[in-house]
Design an enzyme around this catalytic site. Structure first.
Site, PDB file in Angstrom:
ATOM      1  CB  SER A   1       1.112 -29.793  82.336  1.00  0.00           C
ATOM      2  OG  SER A   1       1.011 -29.752  80.931  1.00  0.00           O
TER       3      SER A   1
ATOM      4  CD  GLU B   1      -7.765 -31.768  81.386  1.00  0.00           C
ATOM      5  OE1 GLU B   1      -6.926 -32.504  81.871  1.00  0.00           O
ATOM      6  OE2 GLU B   1      -8.725 -32.174  80.725  1.00  0.00           O
TER       7      GLU B   1
ATOM      8  CG  HIS C   1     -10.178 -34.973  77.595  1.00  0.00           C
ATOM      9  ND1 HIS C   1      -9.359 -34.505  76.607  1.00  0.00           N
ATOM     10  CD2 HIS C   1      -9.415 -35.083  78.708  1.00  0.00           C
ATOM     11  CE1 HIS C   1      -8.136 -34.358  77.105  1.00  0.00           C
ATOM     12  NE2 HIS C   1      -8.151 -34.692  78.377  1.00  0.00           N
TER      13      HIS C   1
ATOM     14  N   GLY D   1      -2.634 -36.901  82.897  1.00  0.00           N
ATOM     15  CA  GLY D   1      -2.565 -37.504  81.562  1.00  0.00           C
ATOM     16  C   GLY D   1      -1.260 -38.245  81.370  1.00  0.00           C
TER      17      GLY D   1
ATOM     18  CG  ASN E   1      -7.369 -39.184  80.006  1.00  0.00           C
ATOM     19  OD1 ASN E   1      -7.598 -40.240  79.414  1.00  0.00           O
ATOM     20  ND2 ASN E   1      -7.586 -37.999  79.454  1.00  0.00           N
ATOM     21  CD1 TRP E   2      -3.530 -44.446  82.299  1.00  0.00           C
ATOM     22  CD2 TRP E   2      -3.847 -46.540  81.538  1.00  0.00           C
ATOM     23  NE1 TRP E   2      -3.156 -45.325  83.286  1.00  0.00           N
ATOM     24  CE2 TRP E   2      -3.341 -46.618  82.849  1.00  0.00           C
ATOM     25  CE3 TRP E   2      -4.134 -47.731  80.859  1.00  0.00           C
ATOM     26  CZ2 TRP E   2      -3.100 -47.837  83.487  1.00  0.00           C
ATOM     27  CZ3 TRP E   2      -3.892 -48.948  81.500  1.00  0.00           C
ATOM     28  CH2 TRP E   2      -3.385 -48.991  82.796  1.00  0.00           C
ATOM     29  CE  LYS E   3      -4.584 -37.033  77.715  1.00  0.00           C
ATOM     30  NZ  LYS E   3      -4.125 -35.714  77.316  1.00  0.00           N
TER      31      LYS E   3
ATOM     32  N   GLY F   1      -0.713 -31.402  78.318  1.00  0.00           N
ATOM     33  CA  GLY F   1       0.295 -32.126  77.541  1.00  0.00           C
ATOM     34  C   GLY F   1       1.721 -31.621  77.635  1.00  0.00           C
TER      35      GLY F   1
HETATM   36  P1  PGA Z   1      -1.714 -34.074  80.613  1.00  0.00           P
HETATM   37  O1  PGA Z   1      -3.168 -34.472  80.162  1.00  0.00           O
HETATM   38  O2  PGA Z   1      -1.588 -34.453  82.077  1.00  0.00           O
HETATM   39  O3  PGA Z   1      -0.845 -34.883  79.738  1.00  0.00           O
HETATM   40  O4  PGA Z   1      -1.601 -32.596  80.415  1.00  0.00           O
HETATM   41  C1  PGA Z   1      -4.263 -34.174  80.925  1.00  0.00           C
HETATM   42  C2  PGA Z   1      -5.477 -34.525  80.122  1.00  0.00           C
HETATM   43  O5  PGA Z   1      -5.611 -34.039  79.015  1.00  0.00           O
HETATM   44  O6  PGA Z   1      -6.296 -35.326  80.515  1.00  0.00           O
END
Ligand code: PGA
Length: 251
Positions: free
Chosen positions: A210, A162, A92, A231, A8-10, A168
């Site tokens: 994470s 999640e 999400h 992420g 997930n590149w956001k 994060g």
């Molecule tokens: P993260 O994000 O791996 O940076 O915790 C996961 C997500 O929110 O998709």
């Protein structure tokens, strides 16, 4: 079953050039792996620039909850599909935090499935309490998000457990593999009540929050996760590729 790794590149990276470079680095590793399925979810504007491979497909990060119409700034399920996505992340926590309710999540889930997209449904609690009351909320969330999804459609579901508090951070911010396993079994039971046991057992439950090269193997091993949603570590090709090799069993 092949492990599934979702990137997930956001809202990253900034330029098409960076997106192409990051994708190319991941693809080079992906081409050598046989035992995993990889879904890279870039911002929608980059989808048509990236060429998926055999075990590396593309996904979107969100769609609008109506199929078409006057909705300035929104992207429809069909548009994201024709831009190259076969999967779509829905629900999400970063969207839910902006006000997305279970009712909207459910509309998007059903719309995406009808459009022929595989749905990557994210859900998790914002906090745990000692009496485990949050489990009831988690169950309600899953039931509402999948309301009126048929058994035939449910074959195209991927669930990501999640916990919001785990997103994060570094490896130590993540949930534990044992806790993940417990929650995944709980979610399977909820799915079994709606879709029957056999179908519920076939719906992959991934861990997200994470994920790093340091903890990925534990979630897939001790945690028995069907895969991972990654992420921030998916933006660093060298680190993400380690996770891919671990999931493939070739690290
Ligand atoms: P993260 O994000 O791996 O940076 O915790 C996961 C997500 O929110 O998709």
């Amino acid at each position: 079953m092949k492990k599934i790794v979702v990137a997930n590149w956001k809202m990253n990276p900034e330029t098409p050039r960076e997106a192409r470079r990051l994708f190319a680095k991941v693809k080079r590793t992906a081409d050598r792996l046989r035992r995993i399925a990889i879904v890279v979810c870039p911002p929608a504007v980059f989808l048509s620039l990236l060429r998926p491979g055999k075990n590396l497909v593309l996904g979107g990060q969100d769609i609008f909850n109506e199929p078409r119409g006057a909705f300035t700034g929104s992207i429809s399920a069909a548009q994201i599909k024709y831009a190259g996505a076969g999967h779509i992340i829905i629900g999400h926590s970063e969207r839910r935090r902006l006000g997305e309710t279970d009712e909207l999540v459910n509309k998007k889930v059903r719309l995406a499935l009808k459009t022929g997209l595989k749905v990557i449904l994210c859900l998790g609690e914002t906090a745990r309490d000692e009496r485990s009351d949050y489990l009831r909320a988690l169950r309600g969330m899953l039931e509402r998000d999948l309301d009126r999804v048929s058994r035939a459609e449910a074959k195209d579901l991927i669930i990501v457990y999640e916990p919001v508090w785990a997103i994060g951070g570094s490896a130590s911010s993540a949930d534990t593999p044992e806790d993940f396993l417990e929650h995944a079994l709980f979610l399977k039971k909820v799915l079994a009540a709606g879709f029957g046991q056999n179908l519920a057992l076939s719906i992959p439950i991934l861990y997200g929050g994470s994920v790093t090269p340091e903890n990925a193997a534990d979630f897939l091993g001790r945690g028995e996760a069907a895969g991972l949603l990654v992420g921030h570590e998916s933006l660093r090709a060298d680190r993400f590729n380690v996770i891919l090799r671990l999931a493939d069993g070739s690290a």
